[in-house]
Design an enzyme around this catalytic site. Structure first.
Site, PDB file in Angstrom:
ATOM      1  CG  ASN A   1      -1.938   1.056   1.222  1.00 14.44           C
ATOM      2  OD1 ASN A   1      -1.898   1.957   0.388  1.00 14.44           O
ATOM      3  ND2 ASN A   1      -2.874   0.992   2.153  1.00 14.44           N
TER       4      ASN A   1
ATOM      5  NE  ARG B   1      -6.222   1.346  -0.545  1.00 16.15           N
ATOM      6  CZ  ARG B   1      -6.346   2.445   0.178  1.00 16.15           C
ATOM      7  NH1 ARG B   1      -5.333   2.905   0.862  1.00 16.15           N
ATOM      8  NH2 ARG B   1      -7.490   3.088   0.210  1.00 16.15           N
TER       9      ARG B   1
ATOM     10  CG  HIS C   1     -13.618   2.557   2.524  1.00 13.93           C
ATOM     11  ND1 HIS C   1     -14.452   3.394   3.242  1.00 13.93           N
ATOM     12  CD2 HIS C   1     -12.351   2.929   2.818  1.00 13.93           C
ATOM     13  CE1 HIS C   1     -13.717   4.244   3.942  1.00 13.93           C
ATOM     14  NE2 HIS C   1     -12.435   3.986   3.691  1.00 13.93           N
TER      15      HIS C   1
ATOM     16  CG  ASN D   1      -9.441   9.754  10.014  1.00  9.24           C
ATOM     17  OD1 ASN D   1     -10.220  10.387  10.737  1.00  9.24           O
ATOM     18  ND2 ASN D   1      -8.365  10.294   9.484  1.00  9.24           N
TER      19      ASN D   1
ATOM     20  NE  ARG E   1     -11.510  11.909   2.938  1.00  9.99           N
ATOM     21  CZ  ARG E   1     -11.374  10.589   2.913  1.00  9.99           C
ATOM     22  NH1 ARG E   1     -12.424   9.804   2.800  1.00  9.99           N
ATOM     23  NH2 ARG E   1     -10.188  10.040   2.966  1.00  9.99           N
TER      24      ARG E   1
ATOM     25  N   GLY F   1     -15.984   1.417  13.834  1.00 11.68           N
ATOM     26  CA  GLY F   1     -16.989   0.360  13.676  1.00 11.68           C
ATOM     27  C   GLY F   1     -16.645  -0.895  14.471  1.00 11.68           C
TER      28      GLY F   1
ATOM     29  CD  GLU G   1      -9.086  -1.563   3.615  1.00  4.61           C
ATOM     30  OE1 GLU G   1      -8.715  -1.156   4.739  1.00  4.61           O
ATOM     31  OE2 GLU G   1      -9.408  -0.816   2.689  1.00  4.61           O
TER      32      GLU G   1
HETATM   33  P1  AMP Z   1      -9.173   3.827  11.177  1.00  2.57           P
HETATM   34  O1  AMP Z   1      -9.124   4.940  10.158  1.00  2.57           O
HETATM   35  O2  AMP Z   1      -9.969   2.637  10.699  1.00  2.57           O
HETATM   36  O3  AMP Z   1      -7.831   3.453  11.713  1.00  2.57           O
HETATM   37  O4  AMP Z   1     -10.014   4.397  12.440  1.00  2.57           O
HETATM   38  C1  AMP Z   1      -9.573   5.508  13.174  1.00  2.57           C
HETATM   39  C2  AMP Z   1     -10.661   5.937  14.155  1.00  2.57           C
HETATM   40  O5  AMP Z   1     -11.009   4.826  15.017  1.00  2.57           O
HETATM   41  C3  AMP Z   1     -10.252   7.091  15.082  1.00  2.57           C
HETATM   42  O6  AMP Z   1     -11.324   8.023  15.158  1.00  2.57           O
HETATM   43  C4  AMP Z   1     -10.070   6.388  16.415  1.00  2.57           C
HETATM   44  O7  AMP Z   1     -10.334   7.278  17.484  1.00  2.57           O
HETATM   45  C5  AMP Z   1     -11.131   5.321  16.337  1.00  2.57           C
HETATM   46  N1  AMP Z   1     -10.919   4.266  17.326  1.00  2.57           N
HETATM   47  C6  AMP Z   1      -9.874   3.402  17.393  1.00  2.57           C
HETATM   48  N2  AMP Z   1     -10.001   2.627  18.506  1.00  2.57           N
HETATM   49  C7  AMP Z   1     -11.127   3.017  19.146  1.00  2.57           C
HETATM   50  C8  AMP Z   1     -11.808   2.612  20.347  1.00  2.57           C
HETATM   51  N3  AMP Z   1     -11.327   1.654  21.121  1.00  2.57           N
HETATM   52  N4  AMP Z   1     -12.964   3.259  20.670  1.00  2.57           N
HETATM   53  C9  AMP Z   1     -13.458   4.235  19.883  1.00  2.57           C
HETATM   54  N5  AMP Z   1     -12.871   4.649  18.733  1.00  2.57           N
HETATM   55  C10 AMP Z   1     -11.727   4.064  18.379  1.00  2.57           C
END
Ligand code: AMP
Length: 369
Positions: A7, A64, A153, A184, A214, A305, A354
């Site tokens: 990636n 990717r 995604h 994010n 965003r 999620g 992914e």
């Molecule tokens: P990603 O882009 O998939 O890495 O997700 C990032 C987001 O996930 C950020 O807003 C983090 O604050 C949130 N996140 C990661 N771990 C947790 C958690 N244990 N509880 C709530 N949000 C989380």
């Protein structure tokens, strides 16, 4: 033998090396602050040597690639003409495709005998029908400028849909799913009998749900209004919409954990950000319930999620009329299936992967070569 998944970002390369038979992870790292991608591949080789990995054992590389336009609807073996097509798509993804291309060129230079495959974030959504992917805009914007919805995604939505089919013990082509990738970046996908029939991101990843930085859906006239009122250029406004909006704009941070903590401490901005974020997710859930005319499961994935029971609850509470009943105990305990026994829609929390999905695509391609 092994499959290398790459990636390539603007100044970094994330790689994962999988055993090509078992897909066990052999090595994984993020290489940052690169001069260029050739330099990145050299650093990767050094790392492999230090970890005792024999690079002659790599039998394929999966890259990717963010934007495949409407040209690519599945993973593809990269040759000169494919590379040319990916380059021609740069205007649609000026922030992402150039780095992906540099990664491919570096890989081809350093390992000229290893086949390279491109896996596109957009490909899974190429099954979306025209009534969902067209914008109500002038015909020549579509024909000349390729203005349409593509979605992103895709690798993640596909991966969690396959996992959902395993968990529910029902073939994917018999399932209707709504998958929410909430990190994010945030996107939803309506999956009918295993195929994407709509997704929330559009021509770019800016459309759709509220995200970390965003804005997602807004009235498009806001852009012209702000150009005239504020004196900012279109480029400046575009940067604001991509980098300074979403949760960040409302709560002052895009880290959901900090936002939840701030809300607990009585911060009204944080509370509003969470209400807006979950309200827009719930609105989209309703949209896709209608689009699919019957849903077997809703899947949550991505950093938020996968890890935020609060968001699951804020999205799903009060939807008993739709056959959706969340079990707060199971949700709080972090279980995979978080619905009650009475719920007619399953609620699943599934970690995305992914890189593994890219390795699976490559493994399949190698079998058919
Ligand atoms: P990603 O882009 O998939 O890495 O997700 C990032 C987001 O996930 C950020 O807003 C983090 O604050 C949130 N996140 C990661 N771990 C947790 C958690 N244990 N509880 C709530 N949000 C989380």
């Amino acid at each position: 033998m092994s499959i290398l998944v790459i990636n390539a970002g603007s100044s970094s390369i994330k790689y994962t090396l999988f055993d090509s038979a078992t897909l066990r992870v052999i090595d994984h790292a993020l290489i940052e602050e690169l001069r260029d991608h050739h330099h990145g591949f050299e650093l990767m080789q050094v790392q492999f040597q230090q970890h005792g990995i024999d690079i002659t054992q790599i039998n394929a590389i999966g890259h990717r690639v963010v934007h495949g336009g409407d040209k690519f609807h599945e993973p593809i073996l990269i040759d000169d003409s494919v590379l040319y097509e990916i380059t021609a798509l740069i205007p649609l993804a000026p922030l992402h495709n150039p780095a992906n291309i540099e990664g491919i060129i570096a890989a081809r230079t350093i390992a000229p005998n290893v086949p390279n495959f491109a896996i596109f974030d957009t490909a899974f959504h190429q099954t979306i029908p025209p009534h969902a992917y067209r914008y109500p805009l002038p015909q020549n914007w579509y024909e000349t400028y390729h203005v349409r919805r593509y979605g992103f995604h895709g690798t993640s939505h596909h991966y969690v849909s396959i996992q959902a089919s395993r968990i529910l013990e029902k073939p994917l082509d018999e399932l209707n799913l709504i998958t929410f990738h909430i990190g994010n970046g945030v996107s939803a996908c309506a999956i009918e009998k295993g195929k994407s029939i709509d997704t929330s991101m559009g021509m770019t990843p800016l459309e759709g749900l509220m995200m970390g930085t965003r804005c997602g859906n807004i009235d498009p006239s806001i852009i012209a209004y702000m150009v005239h009122q504020s004196g900012m250029s279109v480029e400046e406004i575009d940067t604001m919409l991509n980098k300074k909006s979403g949760l960040f704009a409302i709560a002052g941070t895009n880290d959901l954990r900090s936002i939840i903590e701030a809300k607990t401490n009585g911060d009204h901005h944080a509370a509003l950000a969470l209400d807006m974020f979950s309200y827009r997710l719930r609105k989209h859930l309703g949209e896709y319930m209608a689009v699919l005319r019957g849903v077997d499961a809703i899947v949550f994935t991505g950093g938020i999620g996968e890890h935020s029971p609060l968001i699951h609850e804020m999205v799903c509470n009060g939807l008993e009329h739709f056959g959706i009943e969340i079990d707060s105990d199971k949700n709080r305990k972090g279980e995979v299936q978080i619905h009650t026994e009475q719920s007619s829609v399953a609620l699943l929390v599934i970690p995305t992967d992914e890189e593994r999905q890219i390795a699976l695509y490559v493994q399949n391609k190698l079998k058919n070569m």
